[in-house]
Design a protein around this motif. Structure first.
Motif, PDB file in Angstrom:
ATOM      1  N   ASP A   1      15.120  33.844  -5.119  1.00 45.95           N
ATOM      2  CA  ASP A   1      14.062  34.626  -5.710  1.00 45.95           C
ATOM      3  C   ASP A   1      13.141  34.120  -6.207  1.00 45.95           C
ATOM      4  O   ASP A   1      12.021  34.381  -6.352  1.00 45.95           O
ATOM      5  CB  ASP A   1      14.818  35.860  -6.648  1.00 45.95           C
ATOM      6  CG  ASP A   1      14.035  37.225  -7.006  1.00 45.95           C
ATOM      7  OD1 ASP A   1      12.913  37.215  -6.010  1.00 45.95           O
ATOM      8  OD2 ASP A   1      14.123  37.802  -7.713  1.00 45.95           O
ATOM      9  N   VAL A   2      13.332  32.751  -6.937  1.00 42.25           N
ATOM     10  CA  VAL A   2      12.585  32.172  -7.614  1.00 42.25           C
ATOM     11  C   VAL A   2      11.560  31.168  -6.688  1.00 42.25           C
ATOM     12  O   VAL A   2      10.104  31.163  -6.783  1.00 42.25           O
ATOM     13  CB  VAL A   2      12.995  31.244  -8.596  1.00 42.25           C
ATOM     14  CG1 VAL A   2      11.981  30.327  -9.394  1.00 42.25           C
ATOM     15  CG2 VAL A   2      13.784  31.869  -9.717  1.00 42.25           C
ATOM     16  N   THR A   3      12.044  30.317  -5.761  1.00 44.10           N
ATOM     17  CA  THR A   3      11.351  29.531  -5.063  1.00 44.10           C
ATOM     18  C   THR A   3      10.284  30.334  -4.020  1.00 44.10           C
ATOM     19  O   THR A   3       9.002  29.737  -4.006  1.00 44.10           O
ATOM     20  CB  THR A   3      12.093  28.841  -4.051  1.00 44.10           C
ATOM     21  OG1 THR A   3      13.012  28.193  -5.015  1.00 44.10           O
ATOM     22  CG2 THR A   3      11.471  27.889  -3.022  1.00 44.10           C
ATOM     23  N   ALA A   4      10.699  31.438  -3.506  1.00 45.20           N
ATOM     24  CA  ALA A   4       9.857  32.158  -2.545  1.00 45.20           C
ATOM     25  C   ALA A   4       8.714  32.818  -3.367  1.00 45.20           C
ATOM     26  O   ALA A   4       7.539  32.656  -3.002  1.00 45.20           O
ATOM     27  CB  ALA A   4      10.539  33.472  -1.697  1.00 45.20           C
ATOM     28  N   THR A   5       9.060  33.171  -4.669  1.00 39.47           N
ATOM     29  CA  THR A   5       7.840  33.624  -5.389  1.00 39.47           C
ATOM     30  C   THR A   5       6.826  32.680  -5.723  1.00 39.47           C
ATOM     31  O   THR A   5       5.477  32.773  -5.581  1.00 39.47           O
ATOM     32  CB  THR A   5       8.283  34.450  -6.665  1.00 39.47           C
ATOM     33  OG1 THR A   5       9.356  35.467  -6.341  1.00 39.47           O
ATOM     34  CG2 THR A   5       7.290  34.835  -7.459  1.00 39.47           C
ATOM     35  N   LEU A   6       7.353  31.401  -6.204  1.00 36.76           N
ATOM     36  CA  LEU A   6       6.357  30.432  -6.700  1.00 36.76           C
ATOM     37  C   LEU A   6       5.432  29.667  -5.571  1.00 36.76           C
ATOM     38  O   LEU A   6       4.241  29.589  -5.632  1.00 36.76           O
ATOM     39  CB  LEU A   6       7.018  29.396  -7.345  1.00 36.76           C
ATOM     40  CG  LEU A   6       7.827  29.859  -8.905  1.00 36.76           C
ATOM     41  CD1 LEU A   6       8.380  28.809  -9.632  1.00 36.76           C
ATOM     42  CD2 LEU A   6       6.936  30.661  -9.550  1.00 36.76           C
ATOM     43  N   LEU A   7       6.006  29.511  -4.414  1.00 37.83           N
ATOM     44  CA  LEU A   7       5.461  28.975  -3.099  1.00 37.83           C
ATOM     45  C   LEU A   7       4.354  30.209  -2.699  1.00 37.83           C
ATOM     46  O   LEU A   7       3.191  29.649  -2.302  1.00 37.83           O
ATOM     47  CB  LEU A   7       6.465  28.728  -2.134  1.00 37.83           C
ATOM     48  CG  LEU A   7       7.337  27.559  -2.366  1.00 37.83           C
ATOM     49  CD1 LEU A   7       8.388  27.390  -1.155  1.00 37.83           C
ATOM     50  CD2 LEU A   7       6.532  26.435  -2.339  1.00 37.83           C
ATOM     51  N   PHE A   8       4.775  31.420  -2.681  1.00 38.10           N
ATOM     52  CA  PHE A   8       3.713  32.299  -2.433  1.00 38.10           C
ATOM     53  C   PHE A   8       2.491  32.225  -3.191  1.00 38.10           C
ATOM     54  O   PHE A   8       1.317  32.390  -2.754  1.00 38.10           O
ATOM     55  CB  PHE A   8       4.336  33.730  -2.185  1.00 38.10           C
ATOM     56  CG  PHE A   8       3.426  34.832  -2.199  1.00 38.10           C
ATOM     57  CD1 PHE A   8       2.802  35.143  -0.861  1.00 38.10           C
ATOM     58  CD2 PHE A   8       3.129  35.499  -3.197  1.00 38.10           C
ATOM     59  CE1 PHE A   8       1.898  36.103  -0.601  1.00 38.10           C
ATOM     60  CE2 PHE A   8       2.181  36.532  -2.895  1.00 38.10           C
ATOM     61  CZ  PHE A   8       1.429  36.958  -1.636  1.00 38.10           C
ATOM     62  N   ASP A   9       2.806  32.215  -4.582  1.00 39.12           N
ATOM     63  CA  ASP A   9       1.714  32.400  -5.553  1.00 39.12           C
ATOM     64  C   ASP A   9       0.725  31.214  -5.561  1.00 39.12           C
ATOM     65  O   ASP A   9      -0.415  31.103  -5.487  1.00 39.12           O
ATOM     66  CB  ASP A   9       2.194  32.651  -6.828  1.00 39.12           C
ATOM     67  CG  ASP A   9       2.844  34.029  -7.029  1.00 39.12           C
ATOM     68  OD1 ASP A   9       2.189  34.813  -6.478  1.00 39.12           O
ATOM     69  OD2 ASP A   9       4.007  34.173  -7.890  1.00 39.12           O
ATOM     70  N   PHE A  10       1.495  30.191  -5.297  1.00 38.99           N
ATOM     71  CA  PHE A  10       0.909  28.566  -5.252  1.00 38.99           C
ATOM     72  C   PHE A  10      -0.215  28.727  -4.134  1.00 38.99           C
ATOM     73  O   PHE A  10      -1.208  28.222  -4.045  1.00 38.99           O
ATOM     74  CB  PHE A  10       1.957  27.582  -5.349  1.00 38.99           C
ATOM     75  CG  PHE A  10       1.141  26.217  -5.445  1.00 38.99           C
ATOM     76  CD1 PHE A  10       0.751  25.874  -6.580  1.00 38.99           C
ATOM     77  CD2 PHE A  10       0.904  25.513  -4.337  1.00 38.99           C
ATOM     78  CE1 PHE A  10      -0.032  24.459  -6.441  1.00 38.99           C
ATOM     79  CE2 PHE A  10       0.364  24.462  -4.193  1.00 38.99           C
ATOM     80  CZ  PHE A  10       0.080  23.831  -5.443  1.00 38.99           C
ATOM     81  N   LEU A  11       0.316  28.952  -2.809  1.00 37.12           N
ATOM     82  CA  LEU A  11      -0.245  28.880  -1.695  1.00 37.12           C
ATOM     83  C   LEU A  11      -1.381  29.936  -1.467  1.00 37.12           C
ATOM     84  O   LEU A  11      -2.532  29.718  -0.846  1.00 37.12           O
ATOM     85  CB  LEU A  11       0.731  28.926  -0.331  1.00 37.12           C
ATOM     86  CG  LEU A  11       1.677  27.969  -0.179  1.00 37.12           C
ATOM     87  CD1 LEU A  11       2.679  27.947   0.672  1.00 37.12           C
ATOM     88  CD2 LEU A  11       0.657  26.546   0.025  1.00 37.12           C
ATOM     89  N   GLU A  12      -1.262  30.942  -2.169  1.00 38.04           N
ATOM     90  CA  GLU A  12      -2.209  32.279  -2.231  1.00 38.04           C
ATOM     91  C   GLU A  12      -3.440  31.890  -2.984  1.00 38.04           C
ATOM     92  O   GLU A  12      -4.617  31.885  -2.610  1.00 38.04           O
ATOM     93  CB  GLU A  12      -1.663  33.446  -2.766  1.00 38.04           C
ATOM     94  CG  GLU A  12      -2.488  34.686  -2.472  1.00 38.04           C
ATOM     95  CD  GLU A  12      -2.003  36.107  -2.871  1.00 38.04           C
ATOM     96  OE1 GLU A  12      -2.368  37.012  -2.445  1.00 38.04           O
ATOM     97  OE2 GLU A  12      -1.233  35.814  -4.031  1.00 38.04           O
ATOM     98  N   VAL A  13      -2.938  31.124  -4.046  1.00 40.71           N
ATOM     99  CA  VAL A  13      -4.265  30.700  -5.078  1.00 40.71           C
ATOM    100  C   VAL A  13      -4.947  29.298  -4.452  1.00 40.71           C
ATOM    101  O   VAL A  13      -6.209  29.156  -4.276  1.00 40.71           O
ATOM    102  CB  VAL A  13      -3.770  30.604  -6.490  1.00 40.71           C
ATOM    103  CG1 VAL A  13      -4.966  29.924  -7.223  1.00 40.71           C
ATOM    104  CG2 VAL A  13      -3.476  31.646  -6.848  1.00 40.71           C
ATOM    105  N   CYS A  14      -4.069  28.336  -4.061  1.00 38.75           N
ATOM    106  CA  CYS A  14      -4.442  27.079  -3.865  1.00 38.75           C
ATOM    107  C   CYS A  14      -4.449  26.651  -2.149  1.00 38.75           C
ATOM    108  O   CYS A  14      -5.151  25.487  -1.877  1.00 38.75           O
ATOM    109  CB  CYS A  14      -3.815  25.999  -4.708  1.00 38.75           C
ATOM    110  SG  CYS A  14      -4.338  24.360  -4.734  1.00 38.75           S
TER     111      CYS A  14
END
Length: 736
Positions: free
Chosen positions: A654-667
Motif C-alpha cells: 500500500d505504501v510503495t505503490a502510492t509513493l511511486l505513483f505520486d512521484f512519477l505523476e509529478v516528476c
C-alpha cells in the motif's frame, strides 16, 4: 335724603362742600325766626327743594362692593363740616346786629356758640381734613373771598344743637341702612348656605344610591362568575379525572415497554461487552503475534555470512520475512480501522506466524545442512589432500596434476531491505545538522522569563511562517512579493509582520531559529496543504527551490525535516530494534500516534503523498528570477537516485505503490525529458519485474492504490509519453 347723606358722610369733591356751605347758610338765616323743632323740618324741606335735593339717585346704581363698603365702614363726619362750622361761628358774632334783629330770642348766646363750635371743631379735627393744610394759598384765598361774599348776604344763624341733631339723624339713617344691608346680606348668605346644603344632601343621597346600585351589580356579576367558575371547575375536575385514568393506563403500558427496553438494552450491553472483551482479547493476540513475527524477522539477517559458509545466501528468507511482517501489519491496520478483529483475522495472523516459524525453521535447517555439507566436504578435502600427499611422495618426479577448475553457480540475489550505506550516512548527516541547529538557538527556544526575548521569538516565527502559509495558486507577481519578503528576512533586512518591524539582527540566535522554522513550515505545507490540494505543490516548491538556492542551509534543514516525517523519501525502512516500543516504532515509520492509537491508513498515505509530491516538484523547479547559470541545489539526479533505490528495495504493501505513483505523476515528465531511453527501461522494469512483487504482498483491501498505479503505467507505456502534471506552472503564470 340721599344728598344729605352724601354731605354728612364726607364727600371728597370740593364742589359738594361749597354747596353744603350755601345750604347751611340758608338754614342759618331761617333758624333765627323759627323754633328748634320746626326749624328741623323746614331745613329738611329746604334741602329737598335745593338743587342737590332735586337730584335723583337709585340704589341699584351702587355695586355690591359699594354696599358692603358702606355697611362696614365707620360713621364719620364730612371732612368739610368742621371747616364750614369754623367759618360760620367766626362770622356769626359780627353779623348779628341790633338793626337786623330786635328780639332777644333771635340773639344767639355766646356761651353756646363758644362751647358748641369747639366740640364740632374738635370732632372735625379728629376726621381726616387735609384741605386746611394741604391746599395752596391761592385756593385758600379764593375760598375766603367767596365766603366774604356769602357773609355779605343775610343768612340766618344756625344753632349748634340743630346741627348736631341733623348730623345725628344722618348717622341714624346711615346706621339703619347699614343694618338693613347687613341683615339682607346675612339672609342672602343663609339662603345660599341652605341651598348649598340642600344640593349637597341631594348629591350625597344620589351618590349613595349610585354606590348601592353599583355594589348590587358587582355582587350579581360576582355571583354569576362564581357560578360559571364552579361549573367549569366541575367540568375540569371531571376531565382531569378522565385524563388521570388515561395517564395511569398509558403509564402502565409505558412501564411495560420501558421494562422490556431496559431488559433488551441490558442484553445488548452484555453482548456488546462480551464482544468488546473478545475483540480486545483478539486485538491483544494480534499485537502479540505481530511482536513475535517482528522478533522472528530480526533473526533473519540478509547480510549474514557464516565463517564456515561464505557462499550461503539468506536474502530469500529475509524477503519472505519482510512480506509476512507487512501482511501482518496490514491486517492489524485494517482491523483497527474496522473496529475489533474477527476470528478470521486472528486465524490469518496465526497462519502468518506459523509460516514465519516455519521460515525460521527452514532457514536454520538450511544453515545446518550447509554446515553439515561443509563438514563433509572438508573431510573429503582432507582425505583428498592426504591421498595427494601420498601420491606426491610416491611420484616425486611426476608433475602435479592440473588443478580442477570449479565454477560456482551464482545465485540470484534478492532485493534489499536496508538502504545503502552511503544513503544512510547522508541521512544521518542531515539529522545531525538539524540537531546542531536546534542546539544553536536554545537561548531563544528555552527562554521563559525574558519577556522581550519571547516577543522576538514570536515575531520571528510569524515572519517566517505566515508568508509560506500565504503561498497558493496566486499570480506570479504576488508570489514574487512573498519570495522577496522571505529572502529579505533571511538576508538580515527588516520586514513588516503583524504591524511590527522584524529582523534577524535582533538576536544573535535569530537567524538559525528562522532557518529551522522556515524549513519546518515548508515540510508542514507539503504534509497538510499539498495533501489536500495537489496543485499547491508547484507554487510552494518554486519558492522553496529559490530560497534553497540562495540559502543552502534551509535546504539541508528541509531534507532533515522531510526524512524524519517521511522516511520513504530517503528511501529508508526503519527496523524494529530491541527495546523499542511499538508506538515509537510506528512513529519511526511515519505514523501519527495519539493516545496510544495509530492514525488511519488513508490519512497516513495522504500525508506521505503530499510530502513526496512536494519533493518531486522541488527537484524539477527553479526560481525564474534567480541565477540560472549554476546547477540546481537538489535537481533531477537526486530524483533518479531515489527512484533507483526504491526499485532496489523490497516493496511495502500500500505504501510503495502510492509513493511511486505520486512521484512519477509529478516528476515523470521531467525525468522522461532528462533520461529518455534509460527512463523507459526503468518503466519497463517496474511493470515487468517490480509491479508483480508489489501485487504479491497487497491484500484485497489495499488494491485501490495498486490499480491506480497499474493504470498509470499502462497508459504511459502505451502512449510512450508522460503527461505534464496537473497544476504545473506555465510561462503565462509569471506574466500574470
Amino acid at each position: 335724603m340721599a344728598a344729605l347723606q352724601r354731605a354728612g358722610s364726607g364727600g371728597h369733591r370740593p364742589g359738594s362742600g361749597r354747596a353744603g356751605a350755601g345750604e347751611a347758610g340758608a338754614v342759618r338765616g331761617g333758624a333765627v325766626a323759627m323754633e328748634p323743632r320746626e326749624l328741623r323740618w323746614e331745613t329738611l324741606a329746604a334741602l329737598r327743594t335745593s338743587s342737590k335735593g332735586r337730584l335723583s339717585y337709585c340704589r341699584r346704581w351702587l355695586r355690591d362692593e359699594d354696599i358692603l363698603e358702606g355697611c362696614m365702614s365707620p360713621l364719620v363726619l364730612s371732612s368739610y363740616s368742621g371747616w364750614v362750622l369754623d367759618r360760620v361761628i367766626g362770622q356769626s358774632a359780627p353779623e348779628v346786629t341790633p338793626s337786623r334783629s330786635s328780639t332777644p330770642k333771635e340773639s344767639i348766646p355766646l356761651t353756646n356758640l363758644s362751647s358748641t363750635p369747639e366740640k364740632i371743631v374738635s370732632a372735625s379735627h379728629h376726621g381726616s381734613s387735609p384741605l386746611s393744610s394741604t391746599e395752596p394759598s391761592e385756593t385758600k384765598g379764593n375760598e375766603d373771598h367767596s365766603l366774604l361774599e356769602m357773609d355779605q348776604e343775610v343768612f340766618p344763624a344756625v344753632l349748634p344743637s340743630k346741627v348736631t341733631e341733623v348730623e345725628g339723624c344722618i348717622r341714624m339713617y346711615e346706621e339703619m341702612h347699614s343694618l338693613k344691608g347687613k341683615e339682607g346680606l346675612r339672609q342672602r348668605q343663609e339662603q345660599q348656605e341652605q341651598m348649598v346644603r340642600a344640593v349637597y344632601d341631594l348629591a350625597s343621597e344620589q351618590l349613595k344610591r349610585f354606590d348601592e346600585l353599583k355594589e348590587l351589580k358587582q355582587h350579581q356579576e360576582f355571583q354569576d362568575l362564581q357560578e360559571v367558575m364552579e361549573k367549569s371547575s366541575k367540568e375540569a375536575q371531571g376531565q382531569q379525572e378522565k385524563l388521570k385514568e388515561e395517564h395511569r393506563h398509558r403509564a402502565k403500558v409505558l412501564n411495560l415497554k420501558l421494562r422490556e427496553a431496559e431488559q433488551q438494552r441490558q442484553r445488548q450491553e452484555e453482548l456488546e461487552r462480551l464482544r468488546k472483551e473478545e475483540g480486545q482479547e483478539r486485538l491483544r493476540r494480534l499485537y502479540s503475534i505481530q511482536e513475535e513475527v517482528l522478533q522472528l524477522n530480526q533473526q533473519i539477517d540478509p547480510n549474514y555470512r557464516h565463517k564456515d559458509l561464505p557462499r550461503i545466501d539468506l536474502s530469500a528468507y529475509s524477503n519472505r520475512g519482510n512480506q509476512i511482517c507487512g501482511l501482518v501489519s496490514g491486517l492489524i491496520r485494517t482491523t483497527s480501522e474496522r473496529g475489533f478483529p474477527t476470528q478470521v483475522d486472528v486465524a490469518n495472523t496465526e497462519r502468518a506466524l506459523q509460516e514465519m516459524r516455519g521460515l525460521i525453521a527452514s532457514m536454520q535447517q538450511e544453515i545446518a545442512a550447509a554446515v553439515e555439507e561443509k563438514r563433509r566436504r572438508d573431510e573429503e578435502e582432507e582425505k583428498q589432500k592426504q591421498k595427494q600427499l601420498l601420491e606426491k611422495q610416491q611420484m616425486k618426479a611426476q608433475a602435479p596434476a592440473p588443478a580442477q577448475q570449479s565454477g560456482g553457480k551464482q545465485q540470484k540475489e534478492g532485493l534489499q531491505v536496508k538502504a545503502e550505506e552511503s544513503t544512510m550516512q547522508w541521512y544521518q548527516q542531515l539529522q545531525d545538522t538539524a540537531e546542531q541547529c536546534v542546539a544553536s538557538f536554545s537561548g531563544i527556544s528555552n527562554c521563559k522569563d525574558n519577556i522581550e526575548v519571547k516577543k522576538i521569538k514570536a515575531d520571528l516565527q510569524k515572519a517566517a511562517t505566515i508568508p509560506v502559509s500565504q503561498i497558493s495558486r496566486i499570480a506570479g507577481s504576488q508570489l514574487r512579493e512573498i519570495f522577496d519578503k522571505i529572502n529579505n528576512l533571511l538576508s538580515g533586512k527588516s520586514v513588516q509582520s503583524g504591524g511590527r518591524t522584524v529582523s534577524v539582527t535582533q538576536h544573535p540566535q535569530a537567524l538559525e531559529f528562522v532557518y529551522y522554522k522556515l524549513a519546518e513550515k515548508f515540510v508542514n505545507q507539503g504534509e497538510e496543504e499539498v495533501a489536500s490540494h495537489r496543485d499547491a505543490a508547484f507554487p510552494i516548491a518554486v519558492v522553496a527551490s529559490g530560497i534553497w538556492e540562495i540559502h543552502p542551509r534551509v535546504g539541508d534543514l528541509f531534507l532533515a525535516h522531510l526524512h524524519k516525517k517521511c522516511p520513504y523519501s530517503v528511501p529508508f525502512y526503519p527496523a524494529l530494534k530491541e527495546g523499542t516500543s511499538m508506538e515509537e516504532y510506528q512513529r519511526m515509520l511515519g505514523y501519527q500516534v495519539k493516545d496510544s492509537k495509530m492514525e488511519e491508513q488513508d490519512h497516513f498515505l495522504k500525508r506521505m503523498s503530499g510530502m513526496i509530491r512536494l519533493y518531486a516538484a522541488i527537484i524539477q523547479l527553479r526560481w525564474p528570477y534567480g541565477n540560472k547559470q549554476g546547477a540546481h541545489p537538489h535537481g533531477l539526479n537526486y530524483g533518479w537516485r531515489w527512484l533507483a533505490q526504491m526499485l532496489n528495495m523490497e516493496p511495502l504493501a500500500d505504501v510503495t505503490a502510492t509513493l511511486l505513483f505520486d512521484f512519477l505523476e509529478v516528476c515523470g515528465n521531467a525525468l522522461m525529458k532528462q533520461y529518455q531511453v534509460q527512463f523507459w527501461k526503468m518503466m519497463l522494469l517496474i511493470r515487468e519485474d517490480y509491479f508483480p512483487r508489489i501485487e504479491a504482498i497487497t491484500s484485497s483491501g489495499q488494491m485501490g492504490s495498486l490499480m491506480r498505479f497499474k493504470q498509470f503505467l499502462e497508459e504511459c507505456l502505451q502512449q510512450k509519453e508522460i503527461p505534464l502534471p496537473k497544476g504545473a506552472l506555465q510561462s503565462s503564470f509569471w506574466r500574470s
